[in-house]
Enzyme design. Structure first.
Site, PDB file in Angstrom:
ATOM      1  N   ARG A   1       0.855  -1.185   0.000  1.00 40.74           N
ATOM      2  CA  ARG A   1       0.000   0.000   0.000  1.00 40.74           C
ATOM      3  C   ARG A   1       0.893   1.238   0.000  1.00 40.74           C
ATOM      4  NH1 ARG A   1      -3.735  -0.541   4.885  1.00 40.74           N
ATOM      5  NH2 ARG A   1      -2.670   1.140   5.964  1.00 40.74           N
TER       6      ARG A   1
ATOM      7  N   GLU B   1      -9.624  -1.889   1.959  1.00 42.72           N
ATOM      8  CA  GLU B   1      -8.788  -3.076   1.810  1.00 42.72           C
ATOM      9  C   GLU B   1      -9.665  -4.273   1.455  1.00 42.72           C
ATOM     10  OE1 GLU B   1      -5.719  -3.701   1.610  1.00 42.72           O
ATOM     11  OE2 GLU B   1      -4.509  -2.237   2.700  1.00 42.72           O
TER      12      GLU B   1
END
Length: 509
Positions: free
Chosen positions: A172, A291
């Site tokens: 990320r 997510e």
């Protein structure tokens, strides 16, 4: 293109998709990269754990007019259909786990390409007065709550400070400034995180490249994890085996590291030791980004800092992005999960596990449906042993559903049929409490229940929906006459019957 070796980068993959009706759409309508782009694709083909309504098995989509980025296009959803992944990798969708497992067992190491690489046609150096990541990288946000623009499809490549062995993983990445990125390392779960920790112990910066827009084979195989690919194993070697030719690397221009030569973009930088940044330091939103479990998680205050040295890219580059909870993540993470489980169980009990599906509801990580074959009385009980092996082969796995060989594991209705007719909760449920799973599961948190000691601790559970071997005859499914439906409805079964059946399975994932 009908040979998987014909696809060598993102552009040849898109050329292949253009030959497949309904698999790729484009729009010239100007789109705002901040939240709007992902908001549009939510309806077109996101699927996965995205909030309903959303569409599964929709086409990939290219936005040709991205506000603020006149020279770039953005691609989303390339891998959001398992059927499409199979087509791009040259494999039937339900056999992808077996294929990747075979490739992981016969890796083909990447090769260094001499001279200027395609990804270095245009070069921007950090010392240039107009250098600005916000302008150079058309990174979207998934929602209005995101901490900032995220690079969700960046292949991070680094080498271990002690061994020099390179590796690729996806992390990320949030743009934090004109030459700064934050990178989130899941504790103890990724190789590059271990490399950064070792470099920090040595008081050194870790050179890192981030390749965006690459061959789908690289994107899928980069999601393998230990123990299938231990520290020192370069997942690019699995992609090489999958394509039948080594992945081409190039030397970076500003750091002593390599990058994927045929990428659309490459970001060159260094992970700075001893510095931690708050992910939402520029927005104060309190959130990171959506997510794979389907939730927008809290912003981390323990992200590492990457100081960017350069951005290189192709002419008229294509930015690739992904919605965190979408089927695209499910397919990238899940097919590697399936391969890892199949490799482990086939070594331990060959022939008993026929197939595995990392179910979309678990983001490709939390739940596996395992198809078991019981051939002799002594096979009874081996199905539960196979589930325990699955937990060992993929530590982030939380639930395993065991079904017999007459159940289509890619059809959730069929799996739930087995749960409802071949399962008794008090007899066929096995609990393994207090085991480390995944920190992004919001129920694996002391706030959920005081008996949970730490974030990421969960109860692994086996749901044994297989028929006891002595009772197989009593649980035989209703038998129908075998016939050729194409004689009666050729518009639905124009292809040979076997092809139609497999296509139906792929559409039911």
């Amino acid at each position: 293109m009908n040979n998987r070796t014909d696809i060598i980068d993102l552009r040849t993959a898109l050329a292949a998709l253009e030959q497949m009706p309904g698999e790729l759409v484009q729009t010239d309508v100007p789109v705002e990269p901040l939240a709007e782009l992902a908001g549009v694709y939510r309806y077109v083909g996101a699927g996965g754990t995205v909030k309903r309504p959303t569409r599964t098995n929709g086409p990939a989509m290219i936005f040709n007019q991205v506000k603020g980025h006149p020279d770039a296009r953005v691609l989303i959803g390339l891998l959001s259909s398992r059927k499409r992944v199979g087509a791009l990798l040259g494999c039937e969708p339900e056999k992808l786990g077996w294929l990747l497992g075979e490739c992981a067992s016969h890796p083909l190491e990447p090769e260094l390409k001499e001279g200027t690489a395609p990804c270095q046609e245009v070069v921007h150096r950090a010392e240039d007065p107009d250098f600005d990541l916000y302008k150079l990288i058309p990174a979207p946000t998934n929602t209005p709550d995101d901490a900032g623009p995220y690079i969700t499809f960046g292949m991070c490549y680094a080498s271990h400070p002690d061994t020099g062995r390179g590796d690729v993983t996806i992390h990320r990445l949030c743009i934090q400034g004109k030459d700064e990125l934050s990178i989130f390392f899941t504790p103890g779960a990724r190789h590059i995180g271990a490399m950064a920790e070792r470099a920090e112990q040595l008081g050194k910066r870790l050179p890192i490249s981030i390749s965006i827009g690459v061959d789908p084979a690289i994107e899928v195989t980069s999601c393998f994890e230990p123990p299938t690919t231990p520290l020192g194993f370069n997942e690019l070697a699995i992609a090489g085996a999958l394509r039948g030719k080594p992945v081409e690397l190039c030397s970076c221009l500003t750091i002593p590291e390599k990058a994927i030569a045929r990428s659309e973009y490459v970001i060159e930088g260094e992970v700075v030791p001893g510095v931690r940044v708050k992910e939402d330091q520029n927005t104060g939103s309190g959130y990171a980004m959506p997510e794979f479990p389907g939730y927008t998680g809290p912003a981390s205050d323990q992200c590492w800092l990457i100081k960017v040295k350069a951005v290189t890219h192709r002419r008229q580059p294509i930015m690739q992005t992904c919605i965190g909870p979408s089927m695209e993540h499910v397919n990238m993470a899940g097919i590697c999960t399936e391969a890892s489980i199949l490799m482990m169980t086939e070594r331990a009990m060959p022939g008993r596990v026929l197939n595995v599906y990392a179910h979309a509801s678990g983001g490709g990580k939390y739940m596996a449906v395992m198809q078991i074959q019981k051939s002799v009385p002594s096979d009874e009980g081996r199905q539960r042993q196979a589930a325990i092996l699955a937990f060992s082969s993929f530590p982030e796995l939380k639930h395993v559903i065991l079904v017999d060989d007459d159940v289509d594991i890619f059809d959730s209705d069929d799996v739930l049929w087995a749960l409802n007719t071949r399962y008794q909760g008090n007899l066929d449920t096995i609990f393994i409490p207090g085991v480390r799973c995944h920190p992004l599961d919001p129920s694996s948190n002391p706030a959920y229940h005081p008996t949970i000691p730490d974030v990421g601790i969960a109860c692994k559970t086996i749901f044994d929906c297989t028929v006891p071997f002595p009772q197989k005859e009593r649980f035989r499914r209703a038998r129908f006459m075998e016939c050729d439906p194409a004689r009666f409805v050729p518009e639905l079964f124009g292809k040979r019957e076997g092809e139609a059946s497999e296509a139906g399975k792929a559409e039911n994932v």
